[in-house]
Design a protein around this motif. Structure first.
Motif, PDB file in Angstrom:
ATOM      1  N   THR A 113       0.924  -1.369  -0.231  1.00 49.51           N
ATOM      2  CA  THR A 113      -0.466   0.268   0.234  1.00 49.51           C
ATOM      3  C   THR A 113       1.125   1.052  -0.375  1.00 49.51           C
ATOM      4  OG1 THR A 113      -1.524  -0.882   1.208  1.00 49.51           O
ATOM      5  CG2 THR A 113      -1.858   1.480   1.274  1.00 49.51           C
ATOM      6  N   PRO A 139      -8.981  -1.843   7.217  1.00 47.37           N
ATOM      7  CA  PRO A 139      -9.186   0.037   7.147  1.00 47.37           C
ATOM      8  C   PRO A 139      -8.024   1.074   7.143  1.00 47.37           C
ATOM      9  CG  PRO A 139     -10.753  -0.715   8.721  1.00 47.37           C
ATOM     10  CD  PRO A 139      -9.864  -1.951   8.624  1.00 47.37           C
ATOM     11  N   GLU A 141      -5.099   0.415   5.322  1.00 45.70           N
ATOM     12  CA  GLU A 141      -5.037   0.772   4.168  1.00 45.70           C
ATOM     13  C   GLU A 141      -5.431   2.269   3.960  1.00 45.70           C
ATOM     14  OE1 GLU A 141      -2.762  -1.038   3.403  1.00 45.70           O
ATOM     15  OE2 GLU A 141      -3.410  -3.303   4.493  1.00 45.70           O
ATOM     16  N   GLU A 142      -6.670   2.427   3.818  1.00 45.75           N
ATOM     17  CA  GLU A 142      -8.074   2.892   3.509  1.00 45.75           C
ATOM     18  C   GLU A 142      -7.873   5.018   3.773  1.00 45.75           C
ATOM     19  OE1 GLU A 142     -10.693   2.279   0.547  1.00 45.75           O
ATOM     20  OE2 GLU A 142      -8.430   0.537   1.107  1.00 45.75           O
ATOM     21  N   TRP A 143      -7.563   4.078   4.737  1.00 49.90           N
ATOM     22  CA  TRP A 143      -7.133   5.778   5.748  1.00 49.90           C
ATOM     23  C   TRP A 143      -5.698   6.155   4.738  1.00 49.90           C
ATOM     24  CZ3 TRP A 143      -6.682   4.303  11.901  1.00 49.90           C
ATOM     25  CH2 TRP A 143      -7.750   4.121  12.086  1.00 49.90           C
ATOM     26  N   LEU A 145      -4.212   6.540   1.911  1.00 57.56           N
ATOM     27  CA  LEU A 145      -4.834   6.029   1.069  1.00 57.56           C
ATOM     28  C   LEU A 145      -5.407   8.055   1.435  1.00 57.56           C
ATOM     29  CD1 LEU A 145      -5.627   3.785  -1.015  1.00 57.56           C
ATOM     30  CD2 LEU A 145      -4.114   4.642  -1.751  1.00 57.56           C
ATOM     31  N   SER A 146      -6.504   8.577   1.796  1.00 59.89           N
ATOM     32  CA  SER A 146      -7.047   8.864   2.486  1.00 59.89           C
ATOM     33  C   SER A 146      -6.081  10.347   2.197  1.00 59.89           C
ATOM     34  CB  SER A 146      -8.253   8.922   3.203  1.00 59.89           C
ATOM     35  OG  SER A 146      -8.029   8.919   4.829  1.00 59.89           O
ATOM     36  N   ALA A 171      -8.922   3.451  -4.111  1.00 60.85           N
ATOM     37  CA  ALA A 171      -9.074   2.734  -3.292  1.00 60.85           C
ATOM     38  C   ALA A 171     -10.107   1.433  -3.317  1.00 60.85           C
ATOM     39  CB  ALA A 171     -10.216   3.929  -2.173  1.00 60.85           C
ATOM     40  N   GLN A 172     -10.633   1.742  -5.520  1.00 60.28           N
ATOM     41  CA  GLN A 172     -11.448   0.716  -5.570  1.00 60.28           C
ATOM     42  C   GLN A 172      -9.898  -0.483  -6.075  1.00 60.28           C
ATOM     43  OE1 GLN A 172     -14.496   0.619  -6.329  1.00 60.28           O
ATOM     44  NE2 GLN A 172     -14.053   2.668  -4.994  1.00 60.28           N
ATOM     45  N   PRO A 191     -11.416  -1.905   3.031  1.00 62.90           N
ATOM     46  CA  PRO A 191     -11.202  -1.640   1.601  1.00 62.90           C
ATOM     47  C   PRO A 191     -12.734  -1.683   0.841  1.00 62.90           C
ATOM     48  CG  PRO A 191      -9.442  -2.108   2.205  1.00 62.90           C
ATOM     49  CD  PRO A 191     -10.229  -2.341   3.502  1.00 62.90           C
TER      50      PRO A 191
END
Length: 417
Positions: A113, A139, A141-143, A145-146, A171-172, A191
């Protein structure tokens, strides 16, 4: 199928890729591992072909690391992800990643990531990408990215790409992980596309008789509970070494346990000084081999190490040092599978009380075993090959998917036709 794997320099980033690399290689696919120079050692150990990616200059690195060190808490994490991993690591690596993808023409790219150059290169050149999770909870991983959306857009622009507001396109991408759903508890939504697997080699007991390899230490009490201590890949120049290890050893030495300390491949156990009778120290022993025989584990809370302990059903005494380790320690404690100390290395003298509590209260081991059972029920890593093949098969032919040439890329800013 040709599969390109990319990583940044940390072992905690490279090692989660390896089970997927082995599975794809065993399935007959060509696998290439790319990253900065330290990743060459990983590739050599795994027998993988390696390609070096560019690395930032030392002046830039030093400035950004000072910036990260000046932050605290989540502000430090955001600065590290945006300014260090994207604006520094990914920006430096991107020309090499673009050239490698154009030259080798992989059918798919797996990147951990935090390694963003592959994410951007795949988008620019029409090659499907998949993320391999390096966090203890999906989650996170998404933090990450954001947190990096602005930095990602800056580097995307340099590759001739339009912005990706909120990193929604990124994120997709599918996330391949060894994290069970239990570890996502309390952390927010996972995700959009997460696929969970287990590495059969993690958490499994050794073959009969192999535990006897510990016998050559001539423990005072060979039947005492085994408690390993590991703080990851610290080296003598890290400041906390060897004082942290020594403080941890002294904290647990009076307990009726066997203590096995691993200081890392690049450190010398002799720097720890004379050891108590029930303590042994080595440079490195695979924790995956030791943990199935451990009663408790003293660790820093690195994601890979923590997951290995949970896969073995071992409760932990956690002393976080940096990065995502405080988040990991709090998560394990909240799930009941361990006890965590706040405050960093200076709290090491309290580790003895934590280890005693873990050994005296079976509820922590029971919580760790519940998570181990969930991990054991996941499909094997080999099943991930089908997901990767499907992602590659869904892409346009390479010549059609290509949207730009690496020759268009300029370090100064946007690409030009």
């Amino acid at each position: 199928m040709r599969l390109l794997l990319t990583s940044t320099h940390g072992m905690g980033h490279a090692m989660p890729l390896m089970p997927f690399a082995r599975a794809c290689r065993d399935a007959g696919h060509d696998v290439l591992l790319a990253g900065p120079h330290p990743i060459a050692e990983v590739a050599a150990r795994e027998g993988l072909t390696y390609q070096r990616l560019p690395w930032p200059d030392e002046e830039r690195l030093a400035a950004v690391r000072r910036l990260v060190a000046a932050r605290q808490g989540m502000a430090r994490v955001k600065t590290a992800m945006s300014d260090l991993f994207v604006r520094t690591y990914a920006r430096a690596a991107l020309p090499g990643t673009l050239a490698l993808v154009e030259d080798w023409r992989p059918d798919a790219i797996l990147h951990e990531t935090a390694e963003a150059s592959a994410l951007i290169a795949g988008d620019a050149l029409g090659v499907p990408t998949l993320r391999v999770g390096v966090a203890l909870a999906t989650p996170y991983e998404e933090w990450w990215l954001s947190m990096t959306t602005e930095a990602l857009d800056e580097v995307r622009a340099e590759a001739g790409l339009t912005p990706d507001p909120g990193a929604l396109r990124a994120a997709q991408t599918p996330v391949l992980t060894q994290v069970p759903a239990a570890l996502d508890a309390y952390q927010g939504p996972p995700p959009a596309h997460v696929h969970r697997y287990r590495d059969e080699h993690v958490g499994a007991a050794l073959a009969p008789g192999l535990e006897s390899s510990f016998d050559h230490y001539a423990w005072p009490d060979p039947d005492a509970p085994l408690v390993p201590i590991s703080f990851g890949t610290m080296v003598p120049t890290d400041g906390h070494f060897p004082s942290l290890y020594r403080a941890a050893i002294d904290a647990v030495a009076d307990l009726p346990i066997r203590v096995l300390v691993t200081v890392g491949r690049h450190a010398d156990p002799a720097t720890l000084g004379p050891l108590p009778a029930n303590v042994r120290a080595e440079r490195w022993i695979p924790m995956a081999d030791v943990l199935p025989h451990a009663a408790a584990f003293v660790t820093h809370g690195g994601a890979g190490t923590t997951l290995a302990a949970l896969a073995a059903g071992v409760p932990m005494a956690l002393l976080a040092i940096s990065a995502d380790q405080p988040l990991n320690a709090r998560l394990v404690a909240r799930l009941g599978a361990g006890l965590a100390l706040e405050g960093g290395p200076g709290q090491a003298p309290a580790l003895g009380a934590l280890v005693k509590a873990l050994l005296d209260d079976d509820r922590h081991a029971a919580a760790a075993r519940r998570i181990a059972d969930e991990i054991a029920a996941l499909p094997p890593i080999a099943a991930a090959v089908g997901e990767i093949e499907g992602r590659a098969a869904g892409a346009q032919p390479w010549a059609v998917g290509t949207t730009m040439s690496s020759a268009m890329f300029t370090r100064g800013g946007a690409a030009t036709a």
